[in-house]
Design a protein around this motif. Structure first.
Motif, mmCIF file in Angstrom:
data_model
loop_
_atom_site.group_PDB
_atom_site.id
_atom_site.type_symbol
_atom_site.label_atom_id
_atom_site.label_comp_id
_atom_site.label_asym_id
_atom_site.label_seq_id
_atom_site.Cartn_x
_atom_site.Cartn_y
_atom_site.Cartn_z
ATOM 1 N N UNK A 199 0.714 -1.335 0.076
ATOM 2 C CA UNK A 199 -0.038 -0.112 0.056
ATOM 3 C C UNK A 199 0.934 1.347 0.042
ATOM 4 N N UNK A 200 0.456 2.215 -0.702
ATOM 5 C CA UNK A 200 1.003 3.706 -0.519
ATOM 6 C C UNK A 200 -0.512 4.572 -0.246
ATOM 7 N N UNK A 201 -0.216 5.612 0.256
ATOM 8 C CA UNK A 201 -1.346 6.754 0.711
ATOM 9 C C UNK A 201 -0.747 7.927 0.620
ATOM 10 N N UNK A 202 -1.747 8.872 0.112
ATOM 11 C CA UNK A 202 -1.423 10.342 0.180
ATOM 12 C C UNK A 202 -2.953 10.986 0.889
ATOM 13 N N UNK A 203 -2.677 12.388 0.912
ATOM 14 C CA UNK A 203 -3.815 13.140 1.444
ATOM 15 C C UNK A 203 -3.703 14.516 0.627
ATOM 16 N N UNK A 204 -5.031 14.842 0.598
ATOM 17 C CA UNK A 204 -5.306 16.448 0.003
ATOM 18 C C UNK A 204 -6.551 16.728 1.046
ATOM 19 N N UNK A 205 -6.235 17.810 1.717
ATOM 20 C CA UNK A 205 -7.329 18.081 2.707
ATOM 21 C C UNK A 205 -7.860 17.114 3.492
ATOM 22 N N UNK A 206 -9.029 16.841 3.632
ATOM 23 C CA UNK A 206 -9.654 15.731 4.446
ATOM 24 C C UNK A 206 -9.881 14.584 3.477
ATOM 25 N N UNK A 207 -9.284 14.371 2.282
ATOM 26 C CA UNK A 207 -9.569 13.352 1.471
ATOM 27 C C UNK A 207 -8.107 12.517 1.618
ATOM 28 N N UNK A 256 0.535 16.661 -5.069
ATOM 29 C CA UNK A 256 1.510 17.833 -5.282
ATOM 30 C C UNK A 256 0.665 18.902 -5.063
ATOM 31 N N UNK A 257 0.618 19.735 -3.867
ATOM 32 C CA UNK A 257 -0.226 20.916 -3.718
ATOM 33 C C UNK A 257 0.248 22.146 -4.463
ATOM 34 N N UNK A 289 -0.177 12.196 -8.340
ATOM 35 C CA UNK A 289 0.787 11.257 -9.031
ATOM 36 C C UNK A 289 0.684 9.921 -8.894
ATOM 37 N N UNK A 290 0.327 8.908 -9.511
ATOM 38 C CA UNK A 290 0.584 7.576 -9.218
ATOM 39 C C UNK A 290 1.717 6.827 -10.041
ATOM 40 N N UNK A 291 2.637 6.565 -9.473
ATOM 41 C CA UNK A 291 4.009 6.012 -10.274
ATOM 42 C C UNK A 291 4.119 4.532 -9.767
ATOM 43 N N UNK A 292 4.584 3.823 -10.789
ATOM 44 C CA UNK A 292 4.485 2.173 -10.732
ATOM 45 C C UNK A 292 5.516 1.582 -11.722
ATOM 46 N N UNK A 293 5.829 0.277 -11.327
ATOM 47 C CA UNK A 293 6.855 -0.544 -12.323
ATOM 48 C C UNK A 293 5.797 -1.377 -13.144
ATOM 49 N N UNK A 294 5.752 -1.450 -14.443
ATOM 50 C CA UNK A 294 4.754 -2.199 -15.231
ATOM 51 C C UNK A 294 5.708 -3.489 -15.842
ATOM 52 N N UNK A 295 5.515 -4.603 -15.374
ATOM 53 C CA UNK A 295 6.342 -5.459 -16.223
ATOM 54 C C UNK A 295 5.519 -6.053 -17.428
ATOM 55 N N UNK A 342 9.168 18.635 -2.619
ATOM 56 C CA UNK A 342 9.668 19.658 -1.862
ATOM 57 C C UNK A 342 8.731 20.697 -1.523
ATOM 58 N N UNK A 343 8.971 21.374 -0.456
ATOM 59 C CA UNK A 343 8.197 22.840 -0.218
ATOM 60 C C UNK A 343 8.317 23.789 -1.209
ATOM 61 N N UNK A 344 9.500 23.846 -1.961
ATOM 62 C CA UNK A 344 9.657 24.831 -2.959
ATOM 63 C C UNK A 344 9.248 24.115 -4.576
ATOM 64 N N UNK A 345 8.399 23.065 -4.218
ATOM 65 C CA UNK A 345 7.749 22.322 -5.564
ATOM 66 C C UNK A 345 8.647 21.566 -6.296
#
Length: 579
Positions: free
Chosen positions: A68-76, A133-134, A140-146, A182-185
């Motif tokens: 699993x991988x997880x991220x957040x935007x606001x309350x989502x 990315x705020x 962004x979803x990043x993955x290895x595809x075989x 990063x904080x600077x984008x």
């Protein structure tokens, strides 16, 4: 010949052609009708540990939902998992509170862009990362595809509920990528890779690399790659399989969290710290920060193989970590596969530590502060614990838990008021090709699955029924076929003893039947013991060839990375001949 005669002749030719084509179509598409599907979980751990009003169960995703991988935007909150050769690729989930999750389907759902048609079940795609990315309001979803020559790819969206963009190929090798902003984008990608040529010191020696990422053009910047971890926490001890890296920033410092030790019994989660996203990274003195490797195999409600984690700020800015682990049965089999668990994380000190992640894991947790209700299994939220899933297949849109293998389910299914029709491919379940099988993940060590089937095979090449499948070389087929002019129920065991060997197929049991109406088929498991049964009257079930061991449905016997899949199956290339 007169004109009316010509017209009459042409009409006869057209009618004859239509009759022949229709006859051939009926013969070719001898399709079974499935209805009244019921899956019911019956694990003792949930009976012994009922929930209080302020509790929820972990794993939060039962069955084969690993990495699993997880991220957040606001309350989502959005979470993704590995899917390998299952289709669609990379299941994605949404939550408002880390307790109640909805299934949004798969990120890679266009077979023209992601096509695992010729890959083994444990290939396809795995170890995804997801990051919001705020700076440009983009996920962004990043993955290895075989498969299909994709290798490492990234896909983007402004809203994961509305679908994703096209895969963008990235110019680097290795596996397990994740992206950090990063904080600077500025963007960075970290991933697992092999050591530089000639510098591999031992089997399992891997490195973690970082690249600078061109956010405007969606590509890594050539020449910016750098090895930031060589081997693992303590290189002198030859650590194996440093992988699944994630970068975080807290209080002006950069933290790199990785899995180490392989995905089996020595799996751990470790953490490093740096003043710069490109290192040098110094390991925490208290590593590992999560593992179950120190405990005996005979402990009650055993959870094992914990690792491959990701962190997120939860409700009221309390950190949580999602990770994979397994729940072995009484024979130490892992038929449910690697599942998604969650724990609170204490980051009040210099380094994060999974709370109670270094003691035997418990099956339930206190809900995060501010979360008032556990709605799992209700109002469309994903269920966990012991639950019952029913489907009569009469709606036009199937539940996302139904998946294909190596191709989309829509290629072989149709739904109607009567149920689900599977139009059989001329492909056997043992072939590394898309099969006409609609799959549902096994989510409990003890469960029952029952479905009704209306079907009369036309020849010994026709079979329809149910399967329990770990991979193309390790599975059980239980279905209706013909021999001579008689109908039979047959149970076939398929097992490949070596990776390079042919599949060894044996008939475990068979019974001649008289098909007068619909038949019920059932798979029932209690730990390692599986029974395959049928009923002609809807009440009394007869077991065929059983009980049988579920050993071949476990990764520790069959190999690979997936859990057992339970399928509704049809084929016009059957080789299970009744005895």
């Amino acid at each position: 010949m007169k004109k009316p005669q010509v017209q009459q002749l042409l009409l006869m030719v057209v009618l004859f052609s239509f009759m022949v084509a229709n006859s051939q179509n009926k013969s070719k598409n001898n399709a079974p009708l499935f209805s009244n599907f019921t899956y019911q979980g019956d694990d003792q751990v949930y009976k012994d540990n009922p929930l209080k009003s302020d509790e929820f169960y972990t794993p939060i995703l039962q069955g084969c939902y690993p990495d699993p991988a997880i991220t957040r935007k606001g309350d989502d909150y959005y979470m993704v998992c590995s899917s390998f050769a299952m289709f669609p690729g990379v299941p994605v989930f949404h939550s408002k509170d880390l307790v109640n999750w909805t299934d949004l389907g798969g990120v890679l759902n266009d077979v023209t862009q992601f096509n695992p048609h010729d890959t083994g079940i444990s290939a396809g795609v795995y170890a995804p990362g997801i990051t919001y990315n705020p700076h440009n309001d983009t996920f962004y979803m990043i993955v290895t595809a075989f498969s299909g020559g994709l290798n490492n790819i990234i896909v983007k969206t402004k809203d994961p509920k509305k679908g994703w963009g096209n895969p963008i190929k990235l110019g680097f090798g290795g596996i397990d990528p994740s992206i950090f902003f990063d904080d600077n984008g500025k963007g960075y990608i970290v991933h697992n890779d092999a050591p530089d040529n000639g510098k591999e010191r031992y089997n399992g020696h891997r490195v973690i690399k970082v690249w600078e990422y061109d956010v405007e053009n969606d590509k890594v910047i050539p020449g910016t790659d750098k090895i930031i971890v060589d081997g693992g926490v303590d290189p002198a001890k030859n650590p194996i399989w440093i992988e699944a890296p994630h970068l975080y920033k807290k209080d002006g410092k950069y933290f790199l969290m990785c899995a180490e030790g392989g995905t089996g019994g020595n799996h751990t989660e470790v953490i490093f710290k740096s003043d710069n996203p490109k290192g040098p990274f110094i390991p925490a003195p208290g590593n590992p920060i999560l593992t179950q490797k120190y405990f005996g195999r005979d402990r009650k409600n055993r959870v094992d193989w914990a690792g491959h984690a990701d962190l997120v700020k939860g409700p009221e800015d309390k950190y949580y970590g999602v990770f994979l682990a397994v729940r072995p049965n009484e024979k130490n089999r892992v038929n449910t596969g690697r599942e998604t668990f969650i724990l609170p994380v204490d980051w009040s000190g210099e380094f994060p530590v999974f709370e109670n992640g270094l003691v035997p894991l418990e099956p339930k947790l206190k809900m995060p502060k501010g979360v008032s209700e556990n709605k799992t299994g209700k109002e469309g939220f994903f269920p966990n614990g012991n639950f019952t899933f029913k489907d009569d297949f009469t709606t036009t849109k199937l539940d996302y838990r139904w998946i294909g293998l190596r191709g989309p389910r829509e290629k072989f299914i149709t739904t109607s008021k009567k149920g689900l029709t599977i139009n059989p491919f001329d492909i056997n379940i043992k072939e590394v090709k898309p099969t006409s099988t609609l799959f549902y993940r096994q989510q409990h060590n003890s469960f029952s699955l029952t479905t009704t089937i209306d079907y009369k095979p036309k020849s010994d090449k026709d079979l329809a029924g149910v399967v329990a499948l770990q991979n193309e070389g390790s599975n059980y087929v239980f279905g209706i076929t013909m021999k001579d002019k008689d109908y039979y129920i047959v149970l076939q065991k398929n097992q490949k003893t070596r990776r390079d060997a042919a599949v060894n197929s044996t008939i475990v049991g068979s019974t001649k039947i008289d098909i007068k109406k619909s038949i019920q088929l059932q798979i029932k498991a209690k730990g390692d013991e599986y029974n395959f049964s049928y009923s002609l009257d809807g009440v009394n079930f007869v077991t065929v060839g059983g009980p049988v061991s579920g050993d071949i449905l476990s990764t520790d016997v069959a190999g690979g990375f997936t859990g057992c899949l339970l399928g509704l199956y049809a084929t016009s290339n059957n080789d299970a001949s009744p005895e």
